[in-house]
Design a protein around this motif. Structure first.
Motif, PDB file in Angstrom:
ATOM      1  N   THR A   1       0.820  -1.209   0.000  1.00 22.90           N
ATOM      2  CA  THR A   1       0.000   0.000   0.000  1.00 22.90           C
ATOM      3  C   THR A   1       0.855   1.259   0.000  1.00 22.90           C
ATOM      4  OG1 THR A   1      -1.637  -1.229   1.308  1.00 22.90           O
ATOM      5  CG2 THR A   1      -1.961   1.143   1.084  1.00 22.90           C
ATOM      6  N   ALA A   2       1.851   1.311   0.863  1.00 23.47           N
ATOM      7  CA  ALA A   2       2.684   2.514   0.973  1.00 23.47           C
ATOM      8  C   ALA A   2       3.411   2.807  -0.336  1.00 23.47           C
ATOM      9  CB  ALA A   2       3.687   2.365   2.121  1.00 23.47           C
ATOM     10  N   SER A   3       4.008   1.786  -0.932  1.00 26.49           N
ATOM     11  CA  SER A   3       4.759   2.006  -2.173  1.00 26.49           C
ATOM     12  C   SER A   3       3.823   2.389  -3.318  1.00 26.49           C
ATOM     13  CB  SER A   3       5.565   0.764  -2.536  1.00 26.49           C
ATOM     14  OG  SER A   3       4.723  -0.362  -2.749  1.00 26.49           O
ATOM     15  N   LYS A   4       2.613   1.823  -3.344  1.00 28.80           N
ATOM     16  CA  LYS A   4       1.661   2.172  -4.395  1.00 28.80           C
ATOM     17  C   LYS A   4       1.163   3.613  -4.236  1.00 28.80           C
ATOM     18  CE  LYS A   4      -1.269  -0.808  -6.111  1.00 28.80           C
ATOM     19  NZ  LYS A   4      -2.339  -1.819  -6.293  1.00 28.80           N
ATOM     20  N   LEU A   5       0.940   4.030  -2.981  1.00 30.74           N
ATOM     21  CA  LEU A   5       0.513   5.406  -2.763  1.00 30.74           C
ATOM     22  C   LEU A   5       1.627   6.370  -3.167  1.00 30.74           C
ATOM     23  CD1 LEU A   5      -1.513   7.495  -1.778  1.00 30.74           C
ATOM     24  CD2 LEU A   5      -0.590   7.192   0.537  1.00 30.74           C
ATOM     25  N   ALA A   6       2.854   6.050  -2.808  1.00 33.44           N
ATOM     26  CA  ALA A   6       3.983   6.902  -3.189  1.00 33.44           C
ATOM     27  C   ALA A   6       4.089   7.002  -4.709  1.00 33.44           C
ATOM     28  CB  ALA A   6       5.277   6.358  -2.593  1.00 33.44           C
ATOM     29  N   ALA A   7       3.899   5.879  -5.398  1.00 34.90           N
ATOM     30  CA  ALA A   7       3.973   5.877  -6.861  1.00 34.90           C
ATOM     31  C   ALA A   7       2.845   6.707  -7.463  1.00 34.90           C
ATOM     32  CB  ALA A   7       3.918   4.444  -7.386  1.00 34.90           C
ATOM     33  N   MET A   8       1.666   6.621  -6.862  1.00 33.88           N
ATOM     34  CA  MET A   8       0.533   7.401  -7.361  1.00 33.88           C
ATOM     35  C   MET A   8       0.783   8.896  -7.194  1.00 33.88           C
ATOM     36  SD  MET A   8      -2.455   9.133  -6.170  1.00 33.88           S
ATOM     37  CE  MET A   8      -3.488   8.348  -4.942  1.00 33.88           C
ATOM     38  N   ILE A   9       1.260   9.289  -6.021  1.00 30.22           N
ATOM     39  CA  ILE A   9       1.534  10.712  -5.789  1.00 30.22           C
ATOM     40  C   ILE A   9       2.608  11.214  -6.753  1.00 30.22           C
ATOM     41  CG2 ILE A   9       2.435  12.377  -4.122  1.00 30.22           C
ATOM     42  CD1 ILE A   9       1.163  10.675  -1.914  1.00 30.22           C
ATOM     43  N   GLN A  10       3.624  10.423  -6.945  1.00 30.12           N
ATOM     44  CA  GLN A  10       4.702  10.810  -7.853  1.00 30.12           C
ATOM     45  C   GLN A  10       4.189  10.945  -9.287  1.00 30.12           C
ATOM     46  OE1 GLN A  10       7.780  11.705  -7.060  1.00 30.12           O
ATOM     47  NE2 GLN A  10       8.360  12.063  -9.200  1.00 30.12           N
ATOM     48  N   ALA A  11       3.311  10.036  -9.693  1.00 32.79           N
ATOM     49  CA  ALA A  11       2.796  10.057 -11.057  1.00 32.79           C
ATOM     50  C   ALA A  11       1.933  11.281 -11.340  1.00 32.79           C
ATOM     51  CB  ALA A  11       1.994   8.787 -11.333  1.00 32.79           C
ATOM     52  N   PHE A  12       1.308  11.815 -10.282  1.00 34.25           N
ATOM     53  CA  PHE A  12       0.407  12.953 -10.458  1.00 34.25           C
ATOM     54  C   PHE A  12       0.920  14.199  -9.730  1.00 34.25           C
ATOM     55  CE2 PHE A  12      -2.243   9.273 -11.303  1.00 34.25           C
ATOM     56  CZ  PHE A  12      -2.990   9.669 -12.406  1.00 34.25           C
ATOM     57  N   LYS A  13       2.234  14.304  -9.621  1.00 35.97           N
ATOM     58  CA  LYS A  13       2.808  15.427  -8.877  1.00 35.97           C
ATOM     59  C   LYS A  13       2.523  16.775  -9.523  1.00 35.97           C
ATOM     60  CE  LYS A  13       7.400  14.993 -10.993  1.00 35.97           C
ATOM     61  NZ  LYS A  13       8.839  14.765 -10.705  1.00 35.97           N
ATOM     62  N   TRP A  14       2.096  16.760 -10.777  1.00 36.48           N
ATOM     63  CA  TRP A  14       1.748  17.991 -11.482  1.00 36.48           C
ATOM     64  C   TRP A  14       0.381  18.534 -11.040  1.00 36.48           C
ATOM     65  CZ3 TRP A  14      -2.773  16.806 -13.950  1.00 36.48           C
ATOM     66  CH2 TRP A  14      -2.981  15.450 -14.237  1.00 36.48           C
ATOM     67  N   ALA A  15      -0.389  17.716 -10.307  1.00 36.76           N
ATOM     68  CA  ALA A  15      -1.706  18.144  -9.837  1.00 36.76           C
ATOM     69  C   ALA A  15      -1.585  18.825  -8.477  1.00 36.76           C
ATOM     70  CB  ALA A  15      -2.647  16.949  -9.756  1.00 36.76           C
ATOM     71  N   ARG A  16      -2.688  19.348  -7.988  1.00 37.37           N
ATOM     72  CA  ARG A  16      -2.724  19.995  -6.683  1.00 37.37           C
ATOM     73  C   ARG A  16      -3.254  18.995  -5.647  1.00 37.37           C
ATOM     74  NH1 ARG A  16      -3.266  25.276  -4.908  1.00 37.37           N
ATOM     75  NH2 ARG A  16      -3.538  26.034  -7.028  1.00 37.37           N
ATOM     76  N   PHE A  17      -2.416  18.603  -4.710  1.00 31.24           N
ATOM     77  CA  PHE A  17      -2.832  17.723  -3.617  1.00 31.24           C
ATOM     78  C   PHE A  17      -3.239  18.611  -2.443  1.00 31.24           C
ATOM     79  CE2 PHE A  17      -0.389  14.886  -6.219  1.00 31.24           C
ATOM     80  CZ  PHE A  17      -0.931  13.622  -6.010  1.00 31.24           C
ATOM     81  N   GLU A  18      -4.539  18.722  -2.206  1.00 34.94           N
ATOM     82  CA  GLU A  18      -5.022  19.664  -1.210  1.00 34.94           C
ATOM     83  C   GLU A  18      -6.087  19.040  -0.316  1.00 34.94           C
ATOM     84  OE1 GLU A  18      -6.696  23.028  -3.212  1.00 34.94           O
ATOM     85  OE2 GLU A  18      -7.786  21.805  -4.657  1.00 34.94           O
ATOM     86  N   THR A  19      -6.353  19.693   0.796  1.00 41.32           N
ATOM     87  CA  THR A  19      -7.366  19.206   1.718  1.00 41.32           C
ATOM     88  C   THR A  19      -8.752  19.441   1.123  1.00 41.32           C
ATOM     89  OG1 THR A  19      -7.652  21.306   2.880  1.00 41.32           O
ATOM     90  CG2 THR A  19      -5.872  19.843   3.655  1.00 41.32           C
ATOM     91  N   VAL A  20      -9.737  18.732   1.669  1.00 40.95           N
ATOM     92  CA  VAL A  20     -11.102  18.901   1.176  1.00 40.95           C
ATOM     93  C   VAL A  20     -11.582  20.332   1.407  1.00 40.95           C
ATOM     94  CG1 VAL A  20     -13.485  18.115   1.357  1.00 40.95           C
ATOM     95  CG2 VAL A  20     -11.630  16.459   1.557  1.00 40.95           C
ATOM     96  N   SER A  21     -11.326  20.887   2.588  1.00 38.44           N
ATOM     97  CA  SER A  21     -11.774  22.255   2.871  1.00 38.44           C
ATOM     98  C   SER A  21     -11.144  23.263   1.921  1.00 38.44           C
ATOM     99  CB  SER A  21     -11.456  22.630   4.323  1.00 38.44           C
ATOM    100  OG  SER A  21     -12.372  22.020   5.208  1.00 38.44           O
ATOM    101  N   ARG A  22      -9.869  23.090   1.622  1.00 36.76           N
ATOM    102  CA  ARG A  22      -9.200  24.011   0.688  1.00 36.76           C
ATOM    103  C   ARG A  22      -9.816  23.887  -0.707  1.00 36.76           C
ATOM    104  NH1 ARG A  22      -4.064  26.470   0.374  1.00 36.76           N
ATOM    105  NH2 ARG A  22      -4.151  27.839  -1.452  1.00 36.76           N
TER     106      ARG A  22
END
Length: 294
Positions: A266-287
């Motif tokens: 799970t951890a490695s897959k999440l890291a790979a997903m974040i890296q693959a979409f690093k061009w997007a905005r990773f933000e909180t729901v409220s933001r």
């Protein structure tokens, strides 16, 4: 909530959300783990949540996430709640005792919603804006009670119809923006993301589906959702990052498969997903909702 009209508001948003509950509080294991025994169980949620926080901190672009914290966990691990907020993430409510909304009376649910929110707010000294129902067990009555309890958004709707505990809604009469639904002025529904293909909804948003699906397939599904909605809502649980958690015997083989498969990845897959979409905005729901015309 205020409409942000800057150009950056159009950048694709990925909302990483985590339901903070421990391994023994999972609905699929309740047949073998009564609530009355929770206090006897080994607490592993703090260590596993810290792992997620460290993983997010490992990226230099600073991805932020929303953590829906169970009140029971917050009571046991107040430092965990503080740590989430101090690292720049959002703390939201997952209810108090992981009871399904569909199985509580309106009075019981109203008390649960109020108690869990106030507990978190007292710990943080900050308002708590969001709620997620355990096992996505949202109902029309529950959605109304969530709004009345003072929350600004709910993130409990999962459109996949193949799971018996997931709530069912018709949101066709409400306005939508980037996948989210404006229920009333100042109150929104933020559904988890799924993949639609030829009129059918296939589960994609996270959890066991994320662990079971190949990374390449999940990535393609995310790209499809982002193309349509310019936003993607992902969810996971801290126990899904813990391959060494105690094994529960006596559960149905299908539930055992769903719960324990690929925990070590799970951890490695999440890291790979974040890296693959690093061009997007990773933000909180409220933001994210600060950009909603609602």
């Amino acid at each position: 909530m205020g409409l942000n009209t800057t150009a950056s508001a159009e950048k694709p948003s990925i909302l990483l959300t985590f339901d903070v509950e421990d391994w023994f509080q999972v609905e699929n294991l309740k047949s073998q783990i009564p609530v009355s025994t929770w206090h006897q169980r080994e607490l592993r949620v703090q260590k596993n949540t810290d792992l997620i926080l460290d993983l997010l901190d490992s990226f230099d672009f600073g991805p932020k996430a929303t953590f829906f914290v169970l009140g029971w966990v917050a009571q046991k691990c107040p430092d965990l709640v503080q740590n989430i907020a101090q690292r720049g993430h959002e703390v939201a409510s997952h209810g108090f005792g992981h009871g399904l909304c569909s199985q509580m009376t309106p009075k019981e649910l109203a008390q649960d919603l109020d108690m869990s929110r106030k507990m978190l707010e007292d710990m943080l000294g900050l308002p708590v804006s969001g709620y997620r129902a355990p096992s996505f067990s949202i109902t029309p009555t529950a959605l109304n009670l969530i709004q009345k309890a003072g929350y600004r958004y709910d993130s409990s709707y999962n459109s996949f119809s193949g799971h018996g505990r997931y709530g069912k809604f018709d949101f066709s009469q409400f306005s939508k923006h980037r996948g989210s639904v404006c229920i009333s002025p100042g109150f929104c529904e933020v559904p988890v993301s799924n993949f639609e293909f030829r009129g059918r909804v296939l589960p994609l948003g996270g959890g066991g589906y994320f662990r079971l699906l190949p990374h390449a397939f999940f990535k393609l599904g995310m790209q499809s959702v982002l193309k349509k909605q310019n936003a993607f809502v992902f969810y996971a649980h801290p126990w899904e990052f813990d391959p060494d958690q105690p094994r529960v015997i006596g559960i149905h083989p299908w539930l055992k498969f769903r719960h324990y498969t690929s925990l070590n990845r799970t951890a490695s897959k999440l890291a790979a997903m974040i890296q693959a979409f690093k061009w997007a905005r990773f933000e909180t729901v409220s933001r994210f909702l600060a950009q909603m015309p609602c």
